[in-house]
Every structure is written in structure tokens, then in C-alpha cells.
Scaffold this active site. Structure first.
Site, PDB file in Angstrom:
ATOM      1  N   LYS A 169      72.898  42.705  53.689  1.00  0.00           N
ATOM      2  CA  LYS A 169      72.935  42.300  52.875  1.00  0.00           C
ATOM      3  C   LYS A 169      73.210  43.459  51.659  1.00  0.00           C
ATOM      4  O   LYS A 169      73.086  43.698  50.857  1.00  0.00           O
ATOM      5  CB  LYS A 169      71.359  42.849  52.558  1.00  0.00           C
ATOM      6  CG  LYS A 169      71.114  42.104  51.355  1.00  0.00           C
ATOM      7  CD  LYS A 169      71.640  40.670  50.709  1.00  0.00           C
ATOM      8  CE  LYS A 169      70.494  40.057  48.881  1.00  0.00           C
ATOM      9  NZ  LYS A 169      70.528  41.123  47.762  1.00  0.00           N
ATOM     10  N   GLU A 176      79.167  40.460  45.931  1.00  0.00           N
ATOM     11  CA  GLU A 176      78.527  40.381  44.411  1.00  0.00           C
ATOM     12  C   GLU A 176      79.325  40.768  43.625  1.00  0.00           C
ATOM     13  O   GLU A 176      79.915  40.113  42.574  1.00  0.00           O
ATOM     14  CB  GLU A 176      76.865  40.176  44.829  1.00  0.00           C
ATOM     15  CG  GLU A 176      76.649  39.469  43.609  1.00  0.00           C
ATOM     16  CD  GLU A 176      75.205  39.624  44.016  1.00  0.00           C
ATOM     17  OE1 GLU A 176      74.251  39.073  44.175  1.00  0.00           O
ATOM     18  OE2 GLU A 176      73.980  40.486  43.221  1.00  0.00           O
TER      19      GLU A 176
END
Ligand SMILES: NC(=O)C1=CN([C@@H]2O[C@H](COP(=O)(O)OP(=O)(O)OC[C@H]3O[C@@H](n4cnc5c(N)ncnc54)[C@H](O)[C@@H]3O)[C@@H](O)[C@H]2O)C=CC1
Ligand SMILES: O=C(CO)[C@H](O)[C@H](O)COP(=O)(O)O
Length: 299
Positions: A169, A176
Site C-alpha cells: 500500500k 499515486e
């Protein structure tokens, strides 16, 4: 199954709602009584304290933490510790640093799962993407809850041992940052460039079949629609940064070059200078030093 949820903010309430919708029972606790009341309205059993919470869960507790990463996780685990043993499972669904997770998995009396959660509050209806680390038996045990919270069975996977879910993550967030930077640069050039363009239209047409279509690009389209093609009053300041910093630190440790993610992170830090970037001001003055170029000065 009965799931105990601690941390009922933007993300935790969604975990509550999706778990209830899949016919599981939920016991809900948060320091904020209003958040507990909201979860109770959705059908969860409210707990008045952590002690009350653990009593309501009985034996073989299944607990999901959705509190802010960092101290709140340690404080919660410390308070839960007297009530936990190895048959209990604690899931940390927040954005915890993976090395903290490894430490917690080793010291927590319960079996520990780390769960990187992607999709954000806007993903409530669709469900999340879940990246899970920890023992296989615990992952299997909670599979029906993960099915409910994720987009479905394809929306969650066990990545590997303790820490691996949060590790994946963390790197997801680095990606991102870089994608946001790439879209930002492209739209900036379109905005400053040769044609008088409606950027919502550009984003919309790109979202229909273009190579670079994506959910982030749909969010660009939404931003131009809601704020205007020049982004109206949206400030030149980007908050956040912890997950991107960890990703860059890991790149340095592993000697893996991450120039795009590093640049995106630096842009965030740069956006926070109150009085303009010092480095740019010095470059401005140095051009006078070596070339006697005019020095633009602030008011
Ligand atoms: N908002 C987002 O887009 C995403 C957030 N995350 C992660 O999920 C976690 C939660 O994020 P959000 O829901 O956005 O945060 P939030 O700030 O909306 O909610 C956190 C909740 O935890 C409660 N809380 C804090 N300390 C507590 C404690 N010691 N005991 C009980 N309750 C406590 C707060 O009262 C609040 O209701 C964070 O780790 C975040 O990084 C992960 C993916 C996306
Ligand atoms: O995990 C997320 C999205 O995937 C959260 O929105 C997180 O807060 C994003 O990181 P940052 O705050 O550093 O922008």
C-alpha cells in the site's frame, strides 16, 4: 461473523456499512461519541468504552482498526492487550508504516493482519482494494469480511507475511503521487498553452478510450467541472506526504531509483513555502551575480 470496528471516521464508517450489508454483526467503538452514534444508526452495536467493546466481542475476537496511522494504533493496541490472545485476530486497515506493523505483529498477543486499503471514501459504493499481510489462517478466517469490504473476492489478496500488505500500500501511494504529478503537469501545460481549452472536456474525452484514462483522470474531470477550468479558488498547496516519504526512503534503502515519485513528493513540500521557494529566489539572484540579469523583486 461478528466484527469489532475501532475508528469510525471517513473510512471506518464505510467498513461498518459494507460489513453490515453482508449480514455480519458489527460492534463499533470510537473516541468520538457522534461517530459511534452514526455507526449505531447504520445497525452496529455501539460500545461505550474499549472494555465494553471487548466484552461484547466475547472469545475469538475479530477486530478491525481504522484509526489514524501512528500513535493511535499503538495506544489502541496497548489498551486492547489485556483482552487479547492468539486465537483473536486484529486487522489494521489504516496506512501504517510497514516497519511499525512488523513490530506490532511481533508484540501483539493476537494474530495480526495488516491491510492496505485503497479506494478512499469515494469508493464506498464500489468497495475497496485490500492488500493484506499476515498468517494465511487469519486471512482465510476473515475472507467473508474482506469480500464485503472490498469490491468482492477479486478486490483483496494476501500479499505475504506480516508487513507486506502495508508495504504494497505504501508503494501504491508512491505511484499515486507520481500519477497525480503527471496529470498535473499535462493539464498545466494545456492551461498555459496555445489554445483556449475547456479542461473538463479534455479530461472527459481522454476518459473515453484514451491510453491515459483512469479513476484519477475521472477525478480531474470532476475537479474541473466543480471548480472551473482554472480551478477557481483551489490553493497552490498540497498536504499529506508521509506515505510518499516512506516510499522514497525505501527506494534509497533498496537502491531503486524513484525519480518520478521523488519529484512528486518534492513538489508537495515545495508547495508549502509561505513566501515563495528560497531556492528559486536564490537562483533569481545568482543570475544577476554571473550574468547581470535583471532581478525580479517582490513587493
Ligand atoms: N481517507 C482516505 O482516503 C484513506 C485513509 N486511509 C487510512 O485509514 C485510516 C483512517 O482514515 P480516515 O477514516 O480517513 O480517518 P478519520 O480521521 O476520518 O477517522 C479516524 C477515526 O478514528 C478515531 N480515533 C482516533 N484515535 C482513536 C482511538 N485511539 N480510539 C478509537 N478511535 C480513534 C477518530 O475519532 C476518527 O473517528 C488512516 O490510517 C488513513 O491513513 C486509507 C486509505 C484511504
Ligand atoms: O491512502 C490514501 C489514498 O490511497 C489516503 O488518501 C492517504 O491519505 C493519501 O496519502 P497522502 O495523505 O500522503 O496524500
Amino acid at each position: 461473523m461478528q466484527l469489532g470496528l475501532i475508528g469510525l471516521g471517513r473510512m471506518g464508517q464505510i467498513v461498518v456499512e459494507r460489513t453490515l450489508a453482508a449480514d455480519h454483526d458489527v460492534v463499533a467503538f470510537d473516541l468520538d461519541e457522534d461517530a459511534v452514534a452514526t455507526a449505531a444508526e447504520a445497525g452496529a452495536e455501539p460500545a461505550a468504552s474499549l472494555e465494553d467493546f471487548t466484552e461484547r466481542l466475547g472469545t475469538d475476537k475479530r477486530i478491525w482498526l481504522m484509526v489514524p496511522a501512528g500513535e493511535a494504533v499503538d495506544v489502541t493496541l496497548e489498551e486492547l492487550e489485556p483482552y487479547l490472545d492468539g486465537d483473536d485476530i486484529v486487522v489494521d486497515g489504516g496506512n501504517s508504516y510497514f516497519e511499525d506493523t512488523v513490530r506490532r505483529a511481533e508484540s501483539c498477543p493476537a494474530t495480526y493482519l495488516d491491510c492496505g486499503t485503497s479506494g478512499g471514501p469515494a469508493g464506498a459504493e464500489l468497495g475497496f482494494s485490500l492488500m493484506i499481510g499476515g498468517p494465511q489462517w487469519a486471512y482465510n478466517e476473515l475472507e467473508s469480511v474482506f469480500d464485503a469490504v472490498a469490491t468482492g473476492p477479486d478486490g483483496h489478496e494476501r500479499m505475504g507475511e506480516a508487513g507486506s500488505g502495508h508495504y504494497v500500500k505504501m508503494i501504491h501511494n508512491g505511484v499515486e503521487y507520481a500519477l497525480m504529478q503527471a496529470y498535473g503537469e499535462g493539464f498545466e501545460l494545456l492551461h498555459e498553452g496555445r489554445y483556449d481549452l475547456d479542461l473538463e472536456n479534455v479530461a472527459s474525452v481522454w476518459n473515453n478510450g484514451a491510453v491515459i484514462r483512469s479513476w484519477l483522470l475521472e477525478l480531474c474531470e470532476e475537479a474541473f467541472r466543480e471548480e472551473g477550468t482554472d480551478l477557481g479558488t483551489v490553493a497552490d498547496r498540497i498536504e499529506g506526504g508521509s506515505t510518499g516519504t516512506w516510499t522514497v526512503q525505501e527506494g534509497l534503502e533498496q537502491e531503486v531509483p524513484l525519480p518520478l515519485i521523488y519529484t512528486a513528493l518534492s513538489e508537495r513540500f515545495g508547495s508549502r513555502a509561505d513566501d515563495g521557494r528560497f531556492s528559486r529566489r536564490l537562483a533569481n539572484r545568482l543570475r544577476y551575480g554571473f550574468g547581470r540579469h535583471e532581478v525580479p523583486r517582490r513587493e
